[in-house]
Scaffold this active site. Structure first.
Site, PDB file in Angstrom:
ATOM      1  N   ASN A  71      -7.815  31.629  66.653  1.00 38.35           N
ATOM      2  CA  ASN A  71      -8.870  31.835  65.869  1.00 38.35           C
ATOM      3  C   ASN A  71      -9.565  30.358  65.317  1.00 38.35           C
ATOM      4  O   ASN A  71     -10.699  30.699  65.070  1.00 38.35           O
ATOM      5  CB  ASN A  71      -8.311  32.281  64.324  1.00 38.35           C
ATOM      6  CG  ASN A  71      -7.548  33.674  64.223  1.00 38.35           C
ATOM      7  OD1 ASN A  71      -7.766  34.398  65.194  1.00 38.35           O
ATOM      8  ND2 ASN A  71      -6.413  33.823  63.441  1.00 38.35           N
ATOM      9  N   GLU A 172      -9.801  37.547  69.909  1.00 37.25           N
ATOM     10  CA  GLU A 172      -9.510  38.603  68.720  1.00 37.25           C
ATOM     11  C   GLU A 172     -10.853  38.578  67.988  1.00 37.25           C
ATOM     12  O   GLU A 172     -10.803  38.631  66.627  1.00 37.25           O
ATOM     13  CB  GLU A 172      -8.470  38.109  67.878  1.00 37.25           C
ATOM     14  CG  GLU A 172      -7.091  37.858  68.409  1.00 37.25           C
ATOM     15  CD  GLU A 172      -5.872  37.618  67.433  1.00 37.25           C
ATOM     16  OE1 GLU A 172      -6.339  37.451  66.365  1.00 37.25           O
ATOM     17  OE2 GLU A 172      -4.722  37.576  67.931  1.00 37.25           O
ATOM     18  N   GLU A 299      -1.027  36.066  73.901  1.00 39.82           N
ATOM     19  CA  GLU A 299      -0.164  35.689  72.298  1.00 39.82           C
ATOM     20  C   GLU A 299       0.827  36.789  72.283  1.00 39.82           C
ATOM     21  O   GLU A 299       0.532  38.017  71.796  1.00 39.82           O
ATOM     22  CB  GLU A 299      -1.094  35.885  71.265  1.00 39.82           C
ATOM     23  CG  GLU A 299      -2.063  34.543  71.330  1.00 39.82           C
ATOM     24  CD  GLU A 299      -3.151  34.574  69.894  1.00 39.82           C
ATOM     25  OE1 GLU A 299      -2.471  34.859  68.977  1.00 39.82           O
ATOM     26  OE2 GLU A 299      -4.245  34.102  70.030  1.00 39.82           O
TER      27      GLU A 299
HETATM   28  O1  AHR Z   1      -1.261  32.244  66.886  1.00 39.85           O
HETATM   29  C1  AHR Z   1      -1.822  32.152  65.655  1.00 39.85           C
HETATM   30  C2  AHR Z   1      -3.097  33.172  65.357  1.00 39.85           C
HETATM   31  O2  AHR Z   1      -2.607  34.511  65.832  1.00 39.85           O
HETATM   32  C3  AHR Z   1      -4.094  32.801  66.451  1.00 39.85           C
HETATM   33  O3  AHR Z   1      -4.877  31.888  66.022  1.00 39.85           O
HETATM   34  C4  AHR Z   1      -4.662  34.175  66.529  1.00 39.85           C
HETATM   35  O4  AHR Z   1      -5.471  34.472  67.817  1.00 39.85           O
HETATM   36  C5  AHR Z   1      -3.801  35.332  66.175  1.00 39.85           C
HETATM   37  O5  AHR Z   1      -4.252  35.997  65.088  1.00 39.85           O
END
Ligand code: AHR
Length: 494
Positions: A71, A172, A299
């Protein structure tokens, strides 16, 4: 009937991309500052890099690391983080509501990657960033000519290009938590146009489309719009624009069995996303000889921000149950190696991580041990491994999992590694029951690595290591008893 695991070393299914053991470092919490970068600490080197963290991550042998978010990237301007440190601007940071000093930026991260011997994977700012800025970043990293940003890199002390290959087209961007959240229609248009410009600038880039869960209309729509035949995209330089499609998934449950089996949802997500890739290619008339994009699970982890400590629930204390869940995620990635180009554990240090720092040292959490065993031994070819045993039939997390996936008590994956060994991981998720199992295809002597603990709630924090790897041997004769709540990796010469 006695439970049976059958392993067939001659049934090689697909090559495992080493990038399934990739990592992720974000400007979030204590991941960068106080994690990998800690100038002034006696444990740090002349670059300010924590040496104990470097050593631990070298041991993990991480082939690729994603950066700088997450994010965070939605308001990040890379130019703020290059050049003399005293001239870099401090900025308000909107993802995690802090202040970004910009003391650690592009050149520091790329140097850090060189020190641990890993390949960088950058994520582009699809929030407040522009295409010009993205192209400038690629030119700064990879430019070889007498051009402005390549010269800026030289002026900042780096003559040779870094050759950064992996670039994500945003992170995201579908989420309401994002600065400049967007629609699938607007994103697909922008991603396609950015990809075209970026590939014209550097055809060697590997571009990753921002997918969602792998199972949504966002995934279908963006793939459909962006996977076009190369001849209609870049006539001057026919290169596929999109090389990978991303999936993110975090699982967690207070209930042990739901917690340990939840990562099976990742298997279904990979199956669905892979079919969506095929469907988009078929519908768009992409020729069979054009490279097929792979999935980038960039992720994944066990994470519940409500239970974790630190701002925004960033710092998890992992239990044995979580370690088994991480093992199930990794079993899934091995089983699905045909479709996976990369998987990045989120994250690599302090933030939802198997590795924690304090000013005086590091702690390896419970989840460190399955990750280490997989990265060390589960490389090469995925081979056929079949398990016949009882199944868990209770509630699942997510609830839909129960209707689409069998959840056997024993979760297995197997590989044939380049050193000619068969490597079999068996995870017994049962909290009370040991299973005596017939292992078909085994040939002694067998090296056995066991990860378990007194119960599923034990942790490795507060200076007490309750979960670690115990090494034993087995002659391969008779049955093997897989103890309750354990992960066992067995190796034998094929
Ligand atoms: O990894 C933590 C957060 O989780 C990241 O910044 C985001 O991409 C996801 O929502």
């Amino acid at each position: 009937l006695i439970p049976t695991i059958s392993v067939n070393a001659t049934a090689q299914l697909s090559k495992i991309n080493p990038n399934i053991y990739a990592g992720f470092t974000e400007h979030m919490g204590r991941c960068i500052y106080g994690g990998i970068y800690d100038p002034g600490n006696s444990l740090s080197d002349e670059n300010g890099f924590r040496k104990d963290v470097l050593e631990a991550l070298k041991e993990l042998n991480i082939p690729t690391v994603r950066y700088p978010g997450g994010n965070f990237v939605a308001t990040y301007h890379w130019l703020d983080g290059v050049g003399p440190k005293e001239q870099r601007p401090a900025r308000p940071e909107l993802a995690w509501l802090g202040t970004e000093t910009n003391h650690f930026g592009t050149d520091e991260f790329l140097k850090w990657c060189e020190v641990i011997g890993t390949e960088p994977y950058f994520c582009l700012n699809f929030g407040t960033g522009t295409l010009d800025e993205a192209m400038a970043w690629v030119e700064y990293c990879n430019g070889t000519g007498n051009t402005y940003y390549a010269n800026l890199r030289r002026k900042n002390g780096r003559e040779e290009p870094y050759n950064v290959r992996y670039w994500a087209l945003g992170n995201e961007v579908y989420g309401p938590w994002q600065v400049e959240q967007t629609t699938k229609e607007a994103y697909a248009h922008k991603a396609f146009q950015w990809a075209k410009a970026l590939k014209l600038l550097d055809p060697n880039l590997i571009l990753i489309l921002c997918g969602e869960s792998g199972t949504s209309s966002w995934d279908y729509y963006t793939l459909k719009q962006c996977l076009k035949p190369t001849k209609v995209t870049l006539t001057s330089n026919p290169t596929p624009l999109i090389d990978m499609h991303s999936i993110h998934m975090y699982t967690a449950s207070k209930d042990h069995l739901q917690n340990a089996t939840a990562p099976l949802a990742a298997e279904r997500a990979i199956e669905i996303a892979s079919s969506l890739i095929d469907l988009a290619r078929i519908e768009n008339g992409v020729g069979p000889d054009e490279p097929r994009p792979t999935l980038c699970f960039d992720e994944w982890n066990v994470w519940d921000p409500m239970r974790a400590e630190g701002r925004f629930g960033a710092e998890e204390t992992y239990t044995l149950s979580d370690a088994l869940a991480v093992g199930v995620f990794l079993n899934v990635f091995v089983r699905k190696s045909r479709d996976l180009g990369m998987a990045c554990i989120a994250q690599s240090v302090n933030v939802i991580s198997p590795l924690m720092t304090s000013p005086t040292g590091i702690t390896k959490q419970t989840t460190w041990w399955p990750l280490l065993l997989f990265s060390k031994y589960m490389r090469g070819w995925t081979i056929a491994a079949h398990v016949a045993c009882g199944s868990y039939n209770g509630d699942t997390s997510p609830t839909w999992l129960r209707s689409v996936k069998d959840t056997p008590w024993l979760d297995v994956s197997a590989v044939l590694s380049d050193d000619g060994f068969v490597n079999l991981v068996t995870i017994n998720v049962h909290e009370q029951k040991d299973f005596e199992v017939k292992v078909e295809g085994v040939k002694g002597p067998v090296e056995v690595f066991t990860v378990t603990g007194a119960n599923v709630t034990v942790t490795n924090m507060k200076g007490k290591e309750e979960v670690f790897v115990k090494e034993t041997t087995w002659d391969g004769q008779g049955h093997y008893v897989f103890p309750k709540h354990s992960l066992i990796l067995m190796r034998w010469k094929a």
